[in-house]
Design a protein around this motif. Structure first.
Motif, short mmCIF file in Angstrom:
data_model
loop_
_atom_site.label_atom_id
_atom_site.label_comp_id
_atom_site.label_asym_id
_atom_site.label_seq_id
_atom_site.Cartn_x
_atom_site.Cartn_y
_atom_site.Cartn_z
N PHE A 1 10.47 1.65 6.69
CA PHE A 1 10.98 1.98 4.85
C PHE A 1 10.82 0.74 4.76
O PHE A 1 10.97 0.99 2.70
CB PHE A 1 11.63 3.29 4.88
N LEU A 2 12.05 -0.39 4.82
CA LEU A 2 11.55 -1.13 4.09
C LEU A 2 10.43 -2.13 3.57
O LEU A 2 10.30 -2.56 2.40
CB LEU A 2 12.92 -2.49 4.51
N THR A 3 9.75 -2.13 4.83
CA THR A 3 8.27 -2.79 4.71
C THR A 3 7.41 -1.39 3.47
O THR A 3 6.53 -2.00 3.26
CB THR A 3 7.50 -2.09 5.39
N LEU A 4 7.55 -0.22 3.68
CA LEU A 4 7.09 0.64 2.84
C LEU A 4 6.74 0.66 1.49
O LEU A 4 6.26 0.49 0.13
CB LEU A 4 7.21 2.06 2.97
N THR A 5 8.65 1.10 1.14
CA THR A 5 9.15 -0.54 -0.32
C THR A 5 8.26 -1.53 -0.71
O THR A 5 7.74 -1.51 -2.24
CB THR A 5 10.89 -0.69 -0.80
N VAL A 6 8.17 -2.65 0.14
CA VAL A 6 7.78 -3.64 -0.29
C VAL A 6 6.04 -3.69 -0.79
O VAL A 6 5.69 -4.46 -1.70
CB VAL A 6 8.02 -4.71 0.59
N ILE A 7 5.82 -2.93 0.01
CA ILE A 7 4.41 -2.89 -0.19
C ILE A 7 3.83 -1.69 -0.98
O ILE A 7 2.74 -2.18 -2.12
CB ILE A 7 3.64 -2.17 0.95
N TYR A 8 4.51 -0.80 -1.50
CA TYR A 8 4.03 0.51 -2.56
C TYR A 8 4.51 -1.04 -3.99
O TYR A 8 3.58 -0.72 -4.74
CB TYR A 8 5.27 1.01 -2.04
N ILE A 9 5.19 -1.86 -4.20
CA ILE A 9 5.68 -2.56 -4.90
C ILE A 9 4.76 -3.49 -5.18
O ILE A 9 4.45 -3.84 -6.45
CB ILE A 9 7.15 -3.43 -4.88
N GLY A 10 4.01 -4.00 -3.51
CA GLY A 10 3.45 -4.96 -3.87
C GLY A 10 2.00 -4.29 -5.02
O GLY A 10 1.30 -4.90 -5.41
N ILE A 11 1.80 -3.20 -3.98
CA ILE A 11 0.39 -2.67 -4.70
C ILE A 11 0.48 -2.75 -6.03
O ILE A 11 -0.36 -2.44 -6.95
CB ILE A 11 0.29 -1.45 -4.14
N SER A 12 1.66 -1.89 -6.39
CA SER A 12 2.24 -1.67 -8.21
C SER A 12 2.07 -2.25 -8.33
O SER A 12 1.60 -2.57 -10.10
CB SER A 12 3.42 -0.68 -8.20
N LEU A 13 2.56 -3.66 -8.24
CA LEU A 13 1.79 -5.02 -9.23
C LEU A 13 0.73 -5.45 -9.06
O LEU A 13 0.09 -5.57 -10.46
CB LEU A 13 2.90 -5.68 -8.98
N ALA A 14 -0.24 -5.02 -8.65
CA ALA A 14 -1.13 -5.74 -8.85
C ALA A 14 -2.14 -4.40 -8.96
O ALA A 14 -3.14 -5.02 -10.03
CB ALA A 14 -2.28 -5.50 -6.75
N PHE A 15 -1.38 -2.98 -9.14
CA PHE A 15 -2.02 -2.61 -10.07
C PHE A 15 -2.45 -2.94 -11.60
O PHE A 15 -3.36 -2.49 -12.46
CB PHE A 15 -2.20 -1.13 -10.47
N LYS A 16 -0.96 -3.23 -12.02
CA LYS A 16 -0.77 -3.55 -13.43
C LYS A 16 -1.18 -4.86 -13.22
O LYS A 16 -1.73 -4.53 -15.14
CB LYS A 16 1.14 -3.56 -13.32
N THR A 17 -1.62 -5.68 -12.95
CA THR A 17 -1.78 -6.76 -13.38
C THR A 17 -2.87 -6.92 -13.43
O THR A 17 -4.07 -7.15 -14.55
CB THR A 17 -2.14 -7.95 -11.69
N ALA A 18 -3.95 -5.66 -12.13
CA ALA A 18 -4.95 -5.58 -12.44
C ALA A 18 -5.75 -4.61 -14.01
O ALA A 18 -6.77 -4.70 -14.86
CB ALA A 18 -5.85 -4.48 -11.73
N MET A 19 -5.10 -4.25 -14.53
CA MET A 19 -5.50 -2.77 -15.64
C MET A 19 -4.98 -4.08 -17.08
O MET A 19 -5.63 -3.58 -17.86
CB MET A 19 -4.38 -1.74 -16.00
N THR A 20 -3.62 -4.95 -16.89
CA THR A 20 -3.79 -5.85 -18.20
C THR A 20 -4.78 -6.48 -18.39
O THR A 20 -5.31 -6.83 -19.10
CB THR A 20 -2.01 -6.44 -17.99
#
Length: 211
Positions: free
Chosen positions: A179-198
């Protein structure tokens, strides 16, 4: 790790596709309410309130299990997930867009009337770009938030990121690491989406960013 990557791709892909479809539906809902279209405006308002006041998991179960029983059809689980997420996203996006439409000065409609410009042309070419540009940060934040709720897709058998993590945990019993790995992956995808939207915002609305 391959299973986690495949799950991450499924979660991100379903969210992106549902986000686009939800945005298109949200535009229609927001327009009907903003222009106060007889009957349809009230139907749109009732739909938005219904979706926003029921949990996503309930909507997901209804779409995945209730509708097939009522209508006699069967889709892959990911198809049900796209439909449920699209309906969910559209309700939240429509409220943001409606606020954007309201923020545009009514004097612009009066100017369009004075120039003989049809109302629908005015809406598409003037009001809509301004409204989306103003509310884009809110749409971006809402999209990221809704992405983070997609972990419930595992409840109907979709092989998303959460499902992959649960499967690995059930085989390895190393819950903390999984679940630590899941947390890191979710954060990574969220940041990728945020960057793409920006980047999308800067490209589409250069006139606003330059101000």
């Amino acid at each position: 790790m391959l299973m986690l990557l495949q799950g991450a791709g499924m979660s991100a892909g379903l969210t992106a596709l549902s986000g686009v479809l939800g945005f298109v539906l949200a535009l229609a809902l927001a327009y009907l309410r903003h222009r106060k279209v007889p009957l349809l405006g009230h139907v749109a308002a009732a739909y938005v309130e219904f979706i926003r006041n029921t949990p996503l998991i309930v909507q997901l179960f209804f779409v995945a299990f209730g509708l097939p029983m009522l209508l006699g059809y069967q889709w892959p689980f990911w198809g049900h997930a796209i439909l449920a997420l699209t309906l969910n996203f559209s309700a939240y996006f429509s409220e943001i867009l409606r606020a954007g439409f309201t923020s545009v000065d009514d004097g612009q409609y009066e100017a369009a009337d004075a120039l003989g410009i049809p109302r629908w042309v005015m809406f598409v070419k003037v009001v809509l770009p301004q409204a989306v540009a103003r509310m884009f940060p809110s749409l971006n934040s809402q999209f990221i938030f809704l992405f983070l709720t997609t972990g419930v897709l595992s409840e109907i058998g979709v092989n998303d990121l959460t499902q992959a993590g649960l499967f690995i945990d059930s085989r390895t019993f190393r819950s903390f690491e999984v679940f630590l790995t899941l947390t890191v992956i979710y954060i990574g995808i969220s940041l990728a989406f945020k960057t793409a939207m920006t980047l999308l915002q800067k490209r589409m609305f250069r006139w606003q960013v330059a101000r």
